[in-house]
Scaffold this motif. Structure first.
Motif, short mmCIF file in Angstrom:
data_model
loop_
_atom_site.label_atom_id
_atom_site.label_comp_id
_atom_site.label_asym_id
_atom_site.label_seq_id
_atom_site.Cartn_x
_atom_site.Cartn_y
_atom_site.Cartn_z
N ARG A 1 -10.35 -16.29 10.99
CA ARG A 1 -9.58 -16.53 12.21
C ARG A 1 -8.11 -16.78 11.88
O ARG A 1 -7.21 -16.22 12.51
CB ARG A 1 -10.15 -17.73 12.96
N THR A 2 -7.87 -17.60 10.88
CA THR A 2 -6.49 -17.95 10.55
C THR A 2 -5.73 -16.76 10.00
O THR A 2 -4.58 -16.52 10.36
CB THR A 2 -6.47 -19.10 9.52
N GLU A 3 -6.36 -16.00 9.10
CA GLU A 3 -5.68 -14.86 8.52
C GLU A 3 -5.34 -13.81 9.57
O GLU A 3 -4.35 -13.10 9.47
CB GLU A 3 -6.55 -14.23 7.41
N THR A 4 -6.19 -13.72 10.61
CA THR A 4 -5.90 -12.78 11.69
C THR A 4 -4.60 -13.15 12.38
O THR A 4 -3.72 -12.31 12.59
CB THR A 4 -7.05 -12.77 12.71
N VAL A 5 -4.47 -14.43 12.71
CA VAL A 5 -3.23 -14.91 13.33
C VAL A 5 -2.05 -14.70 12.40
O VAL A 5 -0.98 -14.22 12.80
CB VAL A 5 -3.36 -16.40 13.71
N GLY A 6 -2.23 -15.03 11.11
CA GLY A 6 -1.16 -14.84 10.14
C GLY A 6 -0.74 -13.39 10.02
O GLY A 6 0.45 -13.09 9.88
N GLY A 7 -1.71 -12.47 10.08
CA GLY A 7 -1.39 -11.05 10.00
C GLY A 7 -0.54 -10.60 11.17
O GLY A 7 0.39 -9.80 11.01
N VAL A 8 -0.87 -11.09 12.37
CA VAL A 8 -0.08 -10.72 13.56
C VAL A 8 1.34 -11.26 13.45
O VAL A 8 2.31 -10.55 13.74
CB VAL A 8 -0.78 -11.24 14.83
N ILE A 9 1.48 -12.52 13.03
CA ILE A 9 2.82 -13.11 12.87
C ILE A 9 3.63 -12.35 11.82
O ILE A 9 4.81 -12.07 12.00
CB ILE A 9 2.72 -14.60 12.51
N MET A 10 2.98 -11.99 10.72
CA MET A 10 3.65 -11.23 9.67
C MET A 10 4.11 -9.87 10.19
O MET A 10 5.22 -9.41 9.88
CB MET A 10 2.72 -11.05 8.48
N LEU A 11 3.28 -9.24 10.99
CA LEU A 11 3.63 -7.94 11.56
C LEU A 11 4.85 -8.07 12.47
O LEU A 11 5.77 -7.24 12.42
CB LEU A 11 2.45 -7.37 12.34
N LEU A 12 4.88 -9.11 13.28
CA LEU A 12 6.02 -9.34 14.18
C LEU A 12 7.30 -9.57 13.37
O LEU A 12 8.37 -9.05 13.72
CB LEU A 12 5.76 -10.53 15.09
N ALA A 13 7.20 -10.36 12.29
CA ALA A 13 8.36 -10.61 11.44
C ALA A 13 8.86 -9.32 10.81
O ALA A 13 10.08 -9.10 10.70
CB ALA A 13 8.00 -11.63 10.35
N THR A 14 7.94 -8.45 10.42
CA THR A 14 8.31 -7.16 9.84
C THR A 14 9.04 -6.29 10.85
O THR A 14 10.06 -5.65 10.53
CB THR A 14 7.06 -6.44 9.34
N VAL A 15 8.53 -6.26 12.07
CA VAL A 15 9.15 -5.45 13.12
C VAL A 15 10.57 -5.95 13.41
O VAL A 15 11.51 -5.15 13.56
CB VAL A 15 8.29 -5.48 14.40
N ALA B 1 2.08 -0.88 -10.94
CA ALA B 1 1.18 -1.85 -10.29
C ALA B 1 1.44 -2.00 -8.79
O ALA B 1 0.67 -2.69 -8.12
CB ALA B 1 1.33 -3.22 -10.97
N ILE B 2 2.49 -1.36 -8.27
CA ILE B 2 2.82 -1.55 -6.85
C ILE B 2 1.67 -1.17 -5.93
O ILE B 2 1.35 -1.91 -4.99
CB ILE B 2 4.09 -0.76 -6.50
N PRO B 3 1.00 -0.01 -6.14
CA PRO B 3 -0.06 0.37 -5.20
C PRO B 3 -1.43 -0.22 -5.51
O PRO B 3 -2.44 0.26 -4.98
CB PRO B 3 -0.09 1.90 -5.33
N THR B 4 -1.50 -1.25 -6.34
CA THR B 4 -2.81 -1.78 -6.74
C THR B 4 -3.30 -2.93 -5.88
O THR B 4 -4.45 -3.35 -6.02
CB THR B 4 -2.77 -2.25 -8.21
N ALA B 5 -2.46 -3.48 -5.00
CA ALA B 5 -2.81 -4.72 -4.30
C ALA B 5 -3.20 -4.48 -2.85
O ALA B 5 -2.68 -3.58 -2.19
CB ALA B 5 -1.63 -5.70 -4.37
N THR B 6 -4.11 -5.32 -2.35
CA THR B 6 -4.51 -5.31 -0.94
C THR B 6 -4.01 -6.58 -0.28
O THR B 6 -4.17 -7.67 -0.82
CB THR B 6 -6.04 -5.23 -0.81
N ASP B 7 -3.42 -6.45 0.91
CA ASP B 7 -2.91 -7.61 1.63
C ASP B 7 -4.03 -8.22 2.48
O ASP B 7 -4.54 -7.60 3.41
CB ASP B 7 -1.74 -7.20 2.53
N ILE B 8 -4.42 -9.46 2.16
CA ILE B 8 -5.55 -10.11 2.84
C ILE B 8 -5.26 -10.27 4.32
O ILE B 8 -6.06 -9.87 5.19
CB ILE B 8 -5.84 -11.49 2.21
#
Length: 409
Positions: A25-39, A141-148
């Motif tokens: 639940r928390t990571e979902t909210v964090g992902g949305v906030i991160m997306l808004l900051a990126t935009v 190593a740049i393309p090796t990581a997944t963003d939780i």
């Protein structure tokens, strides 16, 4: 005779199930906030006021008495704020080891094999595509990581009926992925090493772990130790997020007789909102502001380093994660639960190509040239969007199929 180990669906403890649900639940909210900051960063960087965005990113905050050199806000975000994010990643890894799928090495086979394959193949693709470009190899190593946060947010929005084992698979995959990424940063992206600060930092981490093992609970001891460990590690030349992961993994998750929250639960409860609401979004805001005009995008698709990043994340992650899972099942190391379908696993494998946070961090460490760094950042953004869109298409179709199957009884 080779023994078959059934992993999915697994049977986690009640406490782990509660923690997993809260994390999702928390990571979902964090992902949305991160997306808004990126935009917001992208919009600002592509307006007539782009120079003010660059001035903000490169505004120096580096008191001389700290002895950390010239650090601007972008460096404080990647080296300071992201330390909180990686501390929580260490906590998640500790939870997986204590109560989750990684508690039994045999049960860890599927996500670990998938994670390793999802690291190796993107790196190979990147090196093949960028071969011959001077200095390109530093970015392997740049393309090796997944963003939780980003991946879980997309999963929650597009596939709300996702089976619990599939969510757990993605979470465990991303946690193992983060551990591999932080090891890569420590080993391959440390250019100059100062021994005494490193020893002092390791000493602070060791004292922290000793006090955790002795059951000391007060944060007034741990916060200064953590800050000192971060400071000395940063001074040593090793990226400070390495110390953050170590501290997270050493934080005790041992139950107490009075049933109070464990040290790990208390730290997670206190820091996760700050990480999801401040640390990661601020890092994304200060890292993602790149020019998206026609010429800039054209350079991304003609630059072999940027192309290596895109193909590594979109193709390498998908083939590596799904292929690693298939190999593990075919070799009899694991079996899939009845409620998990290969097409849904394919969607998760596509989602693993969302490499936002850690990929941007490694990209900043790999290249000093601002133009190359900006092309890499754009490539990570493009790959993350493509991976998210592809996974969304798969999940939407699976939602319709599941509804038809449910209606048919």
């Amino acid at each position: 005779m080779q023994r078959r180990v059934t992993i999915w669906p697994f049977r986690p403890s009640d406490r782990y199930r509660r923690n997993l649900a809260e994390a999702l639940r928390t990571e979902t909210v964090g992902g949305v906030i991160m997306l808004l900051a990126t935009v917001v960063a992208l919009i600002w960087a592509n307006t007539p006021w782009a120079s003010s965005y660059e001035a903000l990113r490169h505004f120096e905050v580096s008191p001389s008495w700290l002895g950390l050199g010239h650090l601007d806000l972008a460096h404080w975000a990647s080296g300071g704020l992201l330390a909180v994010f990686f501390f929580l990643a260490g906590l998640e890894l500790r939870e997986e080891l204590a109560h989750g799928e990684l508690r039994d090495p045999r049960d860890a086979a599927l996500p670990v094999i998938a994670a390793v394959a999802g690291v190796v193949l993107p790196a190979v693709i990147f090196l093949l595509v960028s071969k011959g470009v001077e200095g390109a190899a530093r970015g392997w190593a740049i393309p090796t990581a997944t963003d939780i946060a980003f991946a879980l947010a997309v999963l929650a929005v597009t596939f709300s009926a996702c089976p619990a084992p599939l969510r757990a698979f993605l979470l465990t995959l991303a946690v193992v992925d983060d551990l591999i990424a932080i090891t890569i940063i420590a080993v391959f992206y440390t250019d100059e090493l100062s021994l005494w600060p490193l020893l002092l930092g390791a000493g602070c981490v060791a004292v922290y772990g000793l006090l955790q093992s002795r059951g000391v609970r007060t944060p007034w001891v741990y916060v200064p130790l953590a800050l000192l460990a971060w400071y000395f590690t940063q001074r040593s030349g090793v990226h400070a997020t390495v110390a953050a992961v170590a501290l997270g993994m050493l934080t005790s998750s041992r139950e107490t007789p009075d049933e109070r929250p464990t040290n790990a639960e208390s730290a997670d409860h206190a820091l996760r909102p700050f990480s999801a609401g401040v640390c990661v979004p601020v890092f994304a805001f200060l890292s993602a502001g790149v020019t998206l005009g026609g010429d800039a995008l054209g350079q991304v698709f003609t630059d072999r380093v940027a192309l290596g990043v895109i193909l590594g994340l979109v193709v390498g992650k998908f083939v590596g994660v799904l292929g690693g899972t298939w190999v593990a099942v075919r070799l009899g190391l694991a079996t899939l639960g009845e409620d998990v379908h290969w097409r849904e696993l394919a969607g998760v494998a596509m989602l693993a190509g969302v490499g936002f946070t850690v990929s941007l961090l490694i990209g900043g460490l790999a290249y000093d040239d601002p133009a190359q760094s900006e092309r890499v950042t754009t490539a990570v953004l493009v790959a993350s969007v493509v991976a998210s869109a592809a996974a969304t298409a798969v999940f939407r179709r699976r939602v319709r199929v599941r509804r038809r199957e449910a209606a048919a009884g």
